[in-house]
Each structure stands twice: as C-alpha cells, then as structure tokens.
Design a protein around this motif. Structure first.
Motif, mmCIF file in Angstrom:
data_model
loop_
_atom_site.group_PDB
_atom_site.id
_atom_site.type_symbol
_atom_site.label_atom_id
_atom_site.label_comp_id
_atom_site.label_asym_id
_atom_site.label_seq_id
_atom_site.Cartn_x
_atom_site.Cartn_y
_atom_site.Cartn_z
ATOM 1 N N THR A 111 0.777 -1.228 0.000
ATOM 2 C CA THR A 111 0.000 0.000 0.000
ATOM 3 C C THR A 111 0.814 1.286 0.000
ATOM 4 O O THR A 111 0.433 2.260 -0.645
ATOM 5 N N ARG A 112 1.937 1.336 0.745
ATOM 6 C CA ARG A 112 2.670 2.598 0.846
ATOM 7 C C ARG A 112 4.178 2.367 0.856
ATOM 8 O O ARG A 112 4.662 1.363 1.389
ATOM 9 N N LEU A 113 4.900 3.302 0.244
ATOM 10 C CA LEU A 113 6.363 3.347 0.298
ATOM 11 C C LEU A 113 6.750 4.455 1.264
ATOM 12 O O LEU A 113 6.398 5.621 1.060
ATOM 13 N N PHE A 114 7.459 4.094 2.339
ATOM 14 C CA PHE A 114 7.862 5.060 3.359
ATOM 15 C C PHE A 114 9.270 5.577 3.063
ATOM 16 O O PHE A 114 10.089 4.886 2.453
ATOM 17 N N GLU A 115 9.536 6.778 3.559
ATOM 18 C CA GLU A 115 10.884 7.343 3.496
ATOM 19 C C GLU A 115 11.142 8.111 4.786
ATOM 20 O O GLU A 115 10.284 8.875 5.251
ATOM 21 N N PHE A 116 12.307 7.885 5.388
ATOM 22 C CA PHE A 116 12.689 8.520 6.647
ATOM 23 C C PHE A 116 14.036 9.217 6.490
ATOM 24 O O PHE A 116 14.926 8.713 5.794
ATOM 25 N N ASP A 117 14.185 10.349 7.158
ATOM 26 C CA ASP A 117 15.470 11.037 7.211
ATOM 27 C C ASP A 117 16.202 10.552 8.454
ATOM 28 O O ASP A 117 15.846 10.901 9.577
ATOM 29 N N SER A 118 17.253 9.739 8.258
ATOM 30 C CA SER A 118 17.962 9.143 9.396
ATOM 31 C C SER A 118 19.220 9.916 9.770
ATOM 32 O O SER A 118 20.046 9.412 10.533
ATOM 33 N N LEU A 204 8.675 -12.835 -5.084
ATOM 34 C CA LEU A 204 8.539 -11.416 -5.409
ATOM 35 C C LEU A 204 9.814 -10.699 -5.003
ATOM 36 O O LEU A 204 10.291 -10.848 -3.882
ATOM 37 N N GLU A 205 10.353 -9.916 -5.931
ATOM 38 C CA GLU A 205 11.484 -9.042 -5.627
ATOM 39 C C GLU A 205 11.023 -7.603 -5.803
ATOM 40 O O GLU A 205 10.554 -7.219 -6.889
ATOM 41 N N VAL A 206 11.118 -6.813 -4.742
ATOM 42 C CA VAL A 206 10.765 -5.395 -4.786
ATOM 43 C C VAL A 206 12.065 -4.600 -4.902
ATOM 44 O O VAL A 206 12.987 -4.804 -4.109
ATOM 45 N N ALA A 207 12.137 -3.698 -5.892
ATOM 46 C CA ALA A 207 13.359 -2.934 -6.115
ATOM 47 C C ALA A 207 13.019 -1.466 -6.350
ATOM 48 O O ALA A 207 12.139 -1.146 -7.150
ATOM 49 N N LEU A 208 13.707 -0.587 -5.637
ATOM 50 C CA LEU A 208 13.618 0.856 -5.835
ATOM 51 C C LEU A 208 14.879 1.277 -6.581
ATOM 52 O O LEU A 208 15.994 1.079 -6.083
ATOM 53 N N LEU A 209 14.714 1.866 -7.768
ATOM 54 C CA LEU A 209 15.865 2.142 -8.626
ATOM 55 C C LEU A 209 15.847 3.600 -9.094
ATOM 56 O O LEU A 209 14.858 4.051 -9.681
ATOM 57 N N GLY A 210 16.899 4.321 -8.820
ATOM 58 C CA GLY A 210 17.109 5.633 -9.416
ATOM 59 C C GLY A 210 16.261 6.764 -8.895
ATOM 60 O O GLY A 210 16.396 7.897 -9.382
ATOM 61 N N ALA A 211 15.378 6.513 -7.939
ATOM 62 C CA ALA A 211 14.559 7.594 -7.395
ATOM 63 C C ALA A 211 15.426 8.510 -6.533
ATOM 64 O O ALA A 211 16.280 8.034 -5.788
ATOM 65 N N ARG A 212 15.214 9.824 -6.645
ATOM 66 C CA ARG A 212 16.011 10.772 -5.872
ATOM 67 C C ARG A 212 15.456 10.868 -4.455
ATOM 68 O O ARG A 212 14.299 11.218 -4.256
ATOM 69 N N PRO A 213 16.259 10.541 -3.439
ATOM 70 C CA PRO A 213 15.769 10.609 -2.047
ATOM 71 C C PRO A 213 15.564 12.062 -1.624
ATOM 72 O O PRO A 213 16.166 12.986 -2.172
ATOM 73 N N ARG A 214 14.720 12.244 -0.618
ATOM 74 C CA ARG A 214 14.442 13.589 -0.115
ATOM 75 C C ARG A 214 15.390 13.993 0.998
ATOM 76 O O ARG A 214 15.315 15.109 1.499
ATOM 77 N N GLY A 215 16.272 13.111 1.408
ATOM 78 C CA GLY A 215 17.268 13.407 2.432
ATOM 79 C C GLY A 215 18.610 12.831 2.034
ATOM 80 O O GLY A 215 18.715 12.005 1.115
ATOM 81 N N ASN A 216 19.658 13.257 2.730
ATOM 82 C CA ASN A 216 21.007 12.759 2.417
ATOM 83 C C ASN A 216 21.196 11.307 2.814
ATOM 84 O O ASN A 216 21.978 10.584 2.200
ATOM 85 N N ARG A 217 20.516 10.885 3.863
ATOM 86 C CA ARG A 217 20.641 9.494 4.320
ATOM 87 C C ARG A 217 19.229 8.935 4.553
ATOM 88 O O ARG A 217 18.822 8.623 5.663
ATOM 89 N N SER A 218 18.499 8.822 3.458
ATOM 90 C CA SER A 218 17.119 8.342 3.541
ATOM 91 C C SER A 218 17.075 6.833 3.738
ATOM 92 O O SER A 218 17.822 6.084 3.104
ATOM 93 N N VAL A 219 16.203 6.403 4.631
ATOM 94 C CA VAL A 219 15.891 4.992 4.851
ATOM 95 C C VAL A 219 14.469 4.762 4.351
ATOM 96 O O VAL A 219 13.563 5.527 4.676
ATOM 97 N N PHE A 220 14.281 3.717 3.559
ATOM 98 C CA PHE A 220 12.968 3.447 2.969
ATOM 99 C C PHE A 220 12.290 2.266 3.667
ATOM 100 O O PHE A 220 12.937 1.436 4.308
ATOM 101 N N GLY A 221 10.988 2.223 3.524
ATOM 102 C CA GLY A 221 10.194 1.149 4.110
ATOM 103 C C GLY A 221 8.990 0.841 3.242
ATOM 104 O O GLY A 221 8.675 1.568 2.290
ATOM 105 N N LEU A 222 8.319 -0.252 3.550
ATOM 106 C CA LEU A 222 7.185 -0.717 2.756
ATOM 107 C C LEU A 222 6.083 -1.188 3.697
ATOM 108 O O LEU A 222 6.347 -1.925 4.648
ATOM 109 N N GLU A 223 4.859 -0.764 3.426
ATOM 110 C CA GLU A 223 3.699 -1.256 4.180
ATOM 111 C C GLU A 223 3.068 -2.404 3.406
ATOM 112 O O GLU A 223 2.749 -2.268 2.224
#
Length: 392
Positions: A111-118, A204-223
């Motif tokens: 449902t959602r792709l998360f992004e965190f500034d770590s 199933l393989e989920v891959a995030l490719l080439g997207a520009r993060p919104r922070g310098n050290r972004s951590v991603f997550g998946l719901e």
C-alpha cells in the motif's frame, strides 16, 4: 481458461511435478488521471498438480496486490469480468471456478512506500528509523504495460511504476519495480538472499531504482497488508540457523502463516541490498513491525482483492524498513532490493549446507581422531613395556 474478457498472453512450462501455466490479461481502460491512459495489468500464474491447483493473481488496479487461491481440483480456472473489475464496485469481478473447490484463499497488498530522514538518528534499531517524510501511496502510481516486461526464459514478469503526481521530480529517472517469478523445480536463485523454493511457490522481488531521495541518508520502508483470519491477524514466526552460506551474516528466516495446513505462507530473510551485486558489503538490516489490525485508518482499495473477497474483509498490516543511519544504504547507488517467497502448504525448510556439514564433520571428527590416536599410542606403549624383562 484465463479470463472471460480482454486480451490474453502467456506461456506454459512442462516439467516433472506441478505444471506451471502463466497467463497475462491486459486491459487498456483509461484511468483519466492527468489525461494519460494507463493499462491495468493482471498476471495469472497457475501451478497444476495431479489433484489440485494453485492460482497466483497479481494486479496493479489500485495498489499492487496478489491473490493466493488453492483448489482441490486440477481443472479450476480463473474468470475475470473486466467491466466489473474496473468499476467503482468490483465485487464479483474475479472468481475461481468451481467455487466449491477452493480450499484456501488470501491476499497481500502493498500500500505505501515510506521514506525517513535518518541523518540525526544514532540508534541503529530506532523505531521509526528517522524523521518521516510524507509516504508515497502506491495506489497513486502509474504502472507499465506488463506485456513488455515478460521473460519466458526465467518465468518472470515485472510491474514497474512511478507516482502519477510527482511535483518534485523524485521519480523523473527512477521507478519502483515488482518482479514476480515462478519456478520449474525446487532450488535456489543465483543471487542473494537465495530463498529455497519449490515448483509451486512464487517469488517477489521489490526494487527501488534511481529515485532521488528527499534526504542525504534516507531509509525506505514498505507497508504490506494482508487478510486477517476472522478477528485475528495471521501469525509471525522467526526461525534461526547456524548456517549463513546462502545469505552471508544472516542467520534468521521470517515467516507469516495464515493458519493451519493447508494454508498459505510468506517467507523472507531480514536483509535487503543497496547494490545490484548483493554482496555482504551491501547488506542492509530489514526490520519488521508487529502485525496489527488496520481498523484505525482507511486503506487504499485493491480492485482484485475486493473483486474476489468483497468489501467486508478484515485487514492486518506490517511495516518493513530497510537499512539504518550507519553502514551501507540506499544512498550508495540509489538502489534497494528485497525479496519474499509466497506459497501454500508446508513452507520450505532450510537444511544445513554442504559447506557447514563439512565443517561440522571436520570439527567433530578431529576429537575422535585424537582419541583414536591416543588409544593406539597407549596400546603400543603397553606392548613395548611388556617386552622388557623384570630387573632383579
């Protein structure tokens, strides 16, 4: 029979054990968003046994979702009513026939792709792993025409998408990909995490490719959302091993189980990767939240889930986060991948690898050899001492 409406494309793979039949149904119905036309994809994977059939149905009408249906006949079929499936009320638009042959059914929805500034997070195990940005709703993604991303050689298909509304251009050169793969026989993929599979499972393989993060050290997550078992959520298990040959430095396997056998399962190792080579130096910790009911907030609707189960289903959700503020991360190559296995019946069980068995044999055999050598030495010593005559 793959569907009652719409074009179809597919291939069959004949091998000992279950016969794999893969079919693709594609509808060109326009979404009417931003004036662009988006194809609504439906991927059907069917594993046919001597007295049963497993149906895996993957779709991107709404957020990406998968149905898992097991029947007690080798002749069960998937029927699709496209006009119902693409309507605001899709109930009944997707069925497996005959309905009285269904022995198990459930679903997964992403449902959602998360992004965190770590950046300012020092604790590796912090929850959440940093300051959250606004999540990406995968129901608001535009997806490729899957017919262009089918690979008969590997029995795989790839859904590739990007946000329909992307004001910052974060996905201008990036995408989120869901690669679905079936297998002709038991074994392990060549790349880590090398989950053990059988001929009737699906990876199933989920891959995030080439997207520009919104922070310098972004951590991603998946719901990830799944159907509850009545009022309760499916169970979660952790299996530990002394063997890490197939996934270096990972000694754990996580499982989601929908109930007593024959039921469905999901397996994954708590590891993701920040490089395509997926070596030890690119391994990221994958943390899993507890599975919890989703009554507190509304979920985006998956058309194929509602079409099959109706609108009264209860859902449970878990969150996966990939990486930490230290060590390797998405920022290495703007790449992230994570894999899971989906199936019905008894989940595959990892046995000790030949390398570990060899090490154990050497480790356990050395003391035995020392004892044997010591015993022979004592016997020889006694024999030599008996050859001396007593001294008067």
């Amino acid at each position: 029979m793959c569907g009652s409406e719409g074009p179809r494309w597919g291939w069959g793979h004949h091998a000992p054990g279950p016969t794999l039949l893969l079919s693709v149904l594609v509808s060109a119905a326009p979404l009417g968003l931003l004036g662009e036309e988006t194809r609504q994809n439906l991927l059907h994977i069917r594993a046919v046994g001597t007295s049963s059939t497993l149906h895996y149905v993957w779709g991107t009408t709404g957020p990406p979702a998968a149905l898992l249906v097991a029947t007690s006949t080798p002749h069960s079929t998937l029927a699709v009513n496209w006009s119902l499936l693409l309507s605001p009320e899709p109930d009944g638009g997707l069925t497996v026939l005959p309905t009285d042959s269904i022995r198990f059914s459930s679903a997964l929805v992403f449902t959602r792709l998360f992004e965190f500034d770590s950046t300012n997070t020092s604790e590796v195990s912090a929850k959440p792993p940093g300051k959250p940005y606004a999540p990406y709703s995968l129901a608001e993604f535009s997806w490729n025409n899957i017919s262009d991303f089918l690979d008969p050689a590997t029995l795989s298909a790839t859904f590739r998408g990007h946000p329909i509304h992307d004001p910052t251009g974060a996905f201008a050169n990036g995408s989120l990909a869901f690669r679905v793969q079936a297998f002709p026989s038991s074994g392990r993929p060549a790349q880590a995490p090398r989950l053990l599979h059988s001929a009737d499972t699906c990876q199933l393989e989920v891959a995030l490719l080439g997207a520009r993060p919104r922070g310098n050290r972004s951590v991603f997550g998946l719901e990830v959302v799944t159907l509850g078992q009545g009022p309760d959520c499916p169970s979660m298990q952790e299996q530990r091993s002394i063997d890490d040959e197939y996934a270096p430095a990972v000694f754990q396997l996580n499982q989601l189980l929908w109930g007593s056998l024959p039921s469905g399962f999901v397996q994954w190792r708590p590891v993701a990767f920040s490089q395509r080579q997926r070596g030890r130096d690119s391994a990221l910790p994958c943390r899993t939240s507890t599975l919890h009911p989703t009554l507190e907030y509304p979920l985006p609707q998956s058309a194929i889930v509602r079409a099959f189960f109706g609108s009264q289903a209860n859902f449970c959700a878990l969150n996966l986060t990939f990486g930490a503020s230290t060590g390797p991360g998405y920022w290495d190559e703007n790449y992230l991948s994570w894999s899971m296995l989906l199936g019905v019946g008894t989940p595959p069980v990892d046995s000790l690898s030949p390398l570990i068995l060899g090490i154990m044999a050497v480790a356990l055999g050395a003391p035995g050899l020392m004892l044997l050598a010591g015993g022979v030495f004592l016997l020889l010593g006694q024999k030599q001492c008996s050859e001396y005559q007593p001294i008067n």
